[in-house]
Design a protein around this motif. Sequence first.
Motif, PDB file in Angstrom:
ATOM      1  N   HIS A 296      32.535 101.001 190.118  1.00  0.00           N
ATOM      2  CA  HIS A 296      33.389 100.386 189.096  1.00  0.00           C
ATOM      3  C   HIS A 296      33.734 101.433 188.041  1.00  0.00           C
ATOM      4  CE1 HIS A 296      32.493  96.659 191.057  1.00  0.00           C
ATOM      5  NE2 HIS A 296      31.201  96.761 190.776  1.00  0.00           N
ATOM      6  N   LYS A 297      34.596 102.349 188.395  1.00  0.00           N
ATOM      7  CA  LYS A 297      34.917 103.450 187.500  1.00  0.00           C
ATOM      8  C   LYS A 297      35.934 103.015 186.460  1.00  0.00           C
ATOM      9  CE  LYS A 297      33.742 107.101 190.754  1.00  0.00           C
ATOM     10  NZ  LYS A 297      34.125 108.370 191.374  1.00  0.00           N
ATOM     11  N   HIS A 298      35.882 103.712 185.327  1.00  0.00           N
ATOM     12  CA  HIS A 298      36.779 103.362 184.225  1.00  0.00           C
ATOM     13  C   HIS A 298      38.156 103.976 184.398  1.00  0.00           C
ATOM     14  CE1 HIS A 298      35.424 107.383 183.058  1.00  0.00           C
ATOM     15  NE2 HIS A 298      36.460 107.446 182.255  1.00  0.00           N
ATOM     16  N   TYR A 299      38.363 104.767 185.442  1.00  0.00           N
ATOM     17  CA  TYR A 299      39.651 105.410 185.661  1.00  0.00           C
ATOM     18  C   TYR A 299      40.120 105.132 187.086  1.00  0.00           C
ATOM     19  CZ  TYR A 299      36.584 108.919 187.796  1.00  0.00           C
ATOM     20  OH  TYR A 299      35.632 109.546 188.549  1.00  0.00           O
ATOM     21  N   TRP A 300      41.383 105.404 187.334  1.00  0.00           N
ATOM     22  CA  TRP A 300      41.976 105.152 188.645  1.00  0.00           C
ATOM     23  C   TRP A 300      41.428 106.147 189.664  1.00  0.00           C
ATOM     24  CZ3 TRP A 300      44.400 101.448 191.077  1.00  0.00           C
ATOM     25  CH2 TRP A 300      45.069 101.717 192.260  1.00  0.00           C
ATOM     26  N   VAL A 301      41.001 105.638 190.802  1.00  0.00           N
ATOM     27  CA  VAL A 301      40.450 106.475 191.866  1.00  0.00           C
ATOM     28  C   VAL A 301      41.569 106.865 192.819  1.00  0.00           C
ATOM     29  CG1 VAL A 301      38.863 106.558 193.810  1.00  0.00           C
ATOM     30  CG2 VAL A 301      38.174 105.427 191.686  1.00  0.00           C
ATOM     31  N   ASP A 302      41.839 108.169 192.919  1.00  0.00           N
ATOM     32  CA  ASP A 302      42.860 108.645 193.848  1.00  0.00           C
ATOM     33  C   ASP A 302      42.247 109.680 194.783  1.00  0.00           C
ATOM     34  OD1 ASP A 302      42.619 110.972 192.386  1.00  0.00           O
ATOM     35  OD2 ASP A 302      44.495 110.701 191.281  1.00  0.00           O
ATOM     36  N   SER A 303      43.092 110.352 195.545  1.00  0.00           N
ATOM     37  CA  SER A 303      42.594 111.263 196.582  1.00  0.00           C
ATOM     38  C   SER A 303      41.847 112.460 196.015  1.00  0.00           C
ATOM     39  CB  SER A 303      43.761 111.750 197.459  1.00  0.00           C
ATOM     40  OG  SER A 303      44.722 112.429 196.670  1.00  0.00           O
ATOM     41  N   THR A 304      42.070 112.788 194.731  1.00  0.00           N
ATOM     42  CA  THR A 304      41.346 113.931 194.159  1.00  0.00           C
ATOM     43  C   THR A 304      39.848 113.659 194.062  1.00  0.00           C
ATOM     44  OG1 THR A 304      41.699 113.146 191.890  1.00  0.00           O
ATOM     45  CG2 THR A 304      43.376 114.608 192.818  1.00  0.00           C
ATOM     46  N   GLU A 305      39.462 112.371 194.089  1.00  0.00           N
ATOM     47  CA  GLU A 305      38.042 112.045 194.027  1.00  0.00           C
ATOM     48  C   GLU A 305      37.298 112.533 195.265  1.00  0.00           C
ATOM     49  OE1 GLU A 305      36.288 110.195 191.321  1.00  0.00           O
ATOM     50  OE2 GLU A 305      38.053 111.276 190.589  1.00  0.00           O
ATOM     51  N   ILE A 306      38.002 112.690 196.370  1.00  0.00           N
ATOM     52  CA  ILE A 306      37.346 113.152 197.599  1.00  0.00           C
ATOM     53  C   ILE A 306      36.783 114.553 197.387  1.00  0.00           C
ATOM     54  CG2 ILE A 306      37.671 113.695 200.037  1.00  0.00           C
ATOM     55  CD1 ILE A 306      39.903 111.609 200.090  1.00  0.00           C
ATOM     56  N   ASP A 307      37.618 115.450 196.862  1.00  0.00           N
ATOM     57  CA  ASP A 307      37.153 116.818 196.634  1.00  0.00           C
ATOM     58  C   ASP A 307      36.063 116.864 195.572  1.00  0.00           C
ATOM     59  OD1 ASP A 307      38.756 117.823 198.559  1.00  0.00           O
ATOM     60  OD2 ASP A 307      40.216 118.759 197.226  1.00  0.00           O
ATOM     61  N   LYS A 308      36.156 116.010 194.551  1.00  0.00           N
ATOM     62  CA  LYS A 308      35.091 115.960 193.545  1.00  0.00           C
ATOM     63  C   LYS A 308      33.763 115.583 194.198  1.00  0.00           C
ATOM     64  CE  LYS A 308      37.995 114.483 189.638  1.00  0.00           C
ATOM     65  NZ  LYS A 308      38.206 113.380 188.664  1.00  0.00           N
ATOM     66  N   LEU A 309      33.811 114.589 195.079  1.00  0.00           N
ATOM     67  CA  LEU A 309      32.597 114.151 195.764  1.00  0.00           C
ATOM     68  C   LEU A 309      32.037 115.253 196.641  1.00  0.00           C
ATOM     69  CD1 LEU A 309      30.577 111.967 196.778  1.00  0.00           C
ATOM     70  CD2 LEU A 309      32.319 111.326 198.459  1.00  0.00           C
ATOM     71  N   LEU A 310      32.889 115.879 197.441  1.00  0.00           N
ATOM     72  CA  LEU A 310      32.409 116.914 198.363  1.00  0.00           C
ATOM     73  C   LEU A 310      31.886 118.122 197.608  1.00  0.00           C
ATOM     74  CD1 LEU A 310      35.175 116.781 201.113  1.00  0.00           C
ATOM     75  CD2 LEU A 310      32.987 115.609 201.055  1.00  0.00           C
ATOM     76  N   ARG A 311      32.577 118.484 196.537  1.00  0.00           N
ATOM     77  CA  ARG A 311      32.129 119.651 195.761  1.00  0.00           C
ATOM     78  C   ARG A 311      30.752 119.402 195.148  1.00  0.00           C
ATOM     79  NH1 ARG A 311      36.183 119.854 192.791  1.00  0.00           N
ATOM     80  NH2 ARG A 311      37.397 121.349 193.997  1.00  0.00           N
ATOM     81  N   ALA A 312      30.593 118.217 194.548  1.00  0.00           N
ATOM     82  CA  ALA A 312      29.297 117.905 193.947  1.00  0.00           C
ATOM     83  C   ALA A 312      28.227 117.724 195.010  1.00  0.00           C
ATOM     84  CB  ALA A 312      29.399 116.639 193.099  1.00  0.00           C
ATOM     85  N   GLY A 313      28.610 117.274 196.200  1.00  0.00           N
ATOM     86  CA  GLY A 313      27.655 117.095 197.291  1.00  0.00           C
ATOM     87  C   GLY A 313      27.348 118.364 198.046  1.00  0.00           C
ATOM     88  N   GLY A 314      27.978 119.471 197.637  1.00  0.00           N
ATOM     89  CA  GLY A 314      27.687 120.758 198.268  1.00  0.00           C
ATOM     90  C   GLY A 314      28.446 121.038 199.531  1.00  0.00           C
ATOM     91  N   ALA A 315      29.420 120.161 199.890  1.00  0.00           N
ATOM     92  CA  ALA A 315      30.184 120.347 201.127  1.00  0.00           C
ATOM     93  C   ALA A 315      31.449 121.143 200.843  1.00  0.00           C
ATOM     94  CB  ALA A 315      30.529 118.989 201.735  1.00  0.00           C
TER      95      ALA A 315
END
Length: 513
Positions: free
Chosen positions: A194-213
């Motif tokens: 339940h994020k306070h901002y709109w979730v778009d495709s850029t969130e994928i790279d944020k997730l992978l970067r933080a996850g070390g992928a």
Amino acid sequence: MLLTITTTAQPATDLGYLLHKHPDKAQSFEQSFGTAHVFYPEATEDRCTAALLLEVDPQALLRSRTSVSTPDFALAQYVNDRPYASSSLFTVALGRVLRSAMRGDTELRPELARTPIPLELRLPAVPCHPGPERARALFEPLGWTVAAEPVPLDPGLPGWGDSHYLSLTLTGTLRLSEALSHLYVLLPAMEGGHKHYWVDSTEIDKLLRAGGAPVDGALPEDGRDAGWLAGHPERDWITRRYLARRERYVRTALARLTEADDRRAAADDAPEDAAAPARDTAATAPAEPAAEERAPSLADQRAGAVTAVLAAERATSVIDLGCGGGKLLERLVRDRTLERVTGVDVHLGSLEIAHRRLCKGCDPGGGRGHRPLLDAPGTGRDGAASATRPELLLGSVVYRDRRFRGHDAAVLMEVVEHLDPSRLTAMEQVVFGDAAPRVVVVTTPNAEYNRHYEGLAPGAFRHPDHRFEWTRPEFAAWADRAAAEHGYTVRYLPVGPEHPETGAPTQMGVFTR
């Protein structure tokens, strides 16, 4: 919202180097939704604690909104848990204020950033509807000792019971950058996306970067550093909730994480011989070599079996229907006997991954840059189909498409089990009836073999997106009928280690006419 980070590594004040925040200073950082403060409640040689405190301004949060169409508009914008619980607001502030620490950038003390240190992280209020057990399932596989206590709704009224918030304490010896990345990904997942901002495709790279992928579609050469998220047992659950259950983004992210994990597994399963010259083999060689540990992964065995069948059938052009991120295409383009290679997938994100994997630098500016897939030519420089740069098509195996015609062979590798059973007839008409290649190769999981997978419940499928998984007789019944109706003959081959009772983990049908 409060996070405290404590270490007893001596000198403990080195925590200031890691955080890029001086222990003697209190600093404030303005955010669009409030103010983040960093300060040190204690800083001695033996013990140092840094605190990140986020003060949320509900009016500032409301002013930052670009839409009022969501149901939580109006009074709910002022009366909510945002100022108190560690929500997506907190992780955004964490990523901005402690960005260098999360990346592990420490120019003055680079060896310090690479060193695991004893850490204790405390968060007094973390939203987690699934409860303490889920918190433990998320953090314990990463090396944390977890203390997760439910926060009562009202300590003065115990009869009201507990809230869905946890008081969370994590203790372990890790690199600080890893610890912050764990929080950056797992706190939004625990909140439920339940994020306070709109979730778009850029969130994928944020997730992978933080996850070390990897985030650019290219995996490391040795394939070993796939990151902590790719191998996490709750990877799918984390990804789905971090991406707010946006299924298109979830599928793309999971495909890229699976790529990273498969490459790491292949590297881990590779023979040890490559490192032998640097070792004293007499002292370190095991008494009984483990043959199974040296075998390629099942994904590699499957792709190898498919390419072997295509070579045996002397195929000259191949269309990979359901190509995903392009792992099979990567093998096919290296086969100089193939004059034409085409990949098809229903998900644009997967095709983008395949494009980055295969184009080898298609930007006109040179280097290894990439054009966007939809702007890049799907053919060679001369306008003709190029096996070294295959054509990538957005399409579905359940809809007729004239672009599928004219290929000598078609491959459906681990595709049919993702279709609803009611759509199989449509797929048969498209592949065997309309495209009608000379050879069709189909692989699918063997449900009988599932009992050998630890942790897979009886009757459960290997992947949450599978609509069914066939036993060997069920696969043969379907394949025999489809072959008879469309003028093909079919033979069956096992893929992977065979068990005398359950057979191989993957079953293959080779249709020819």
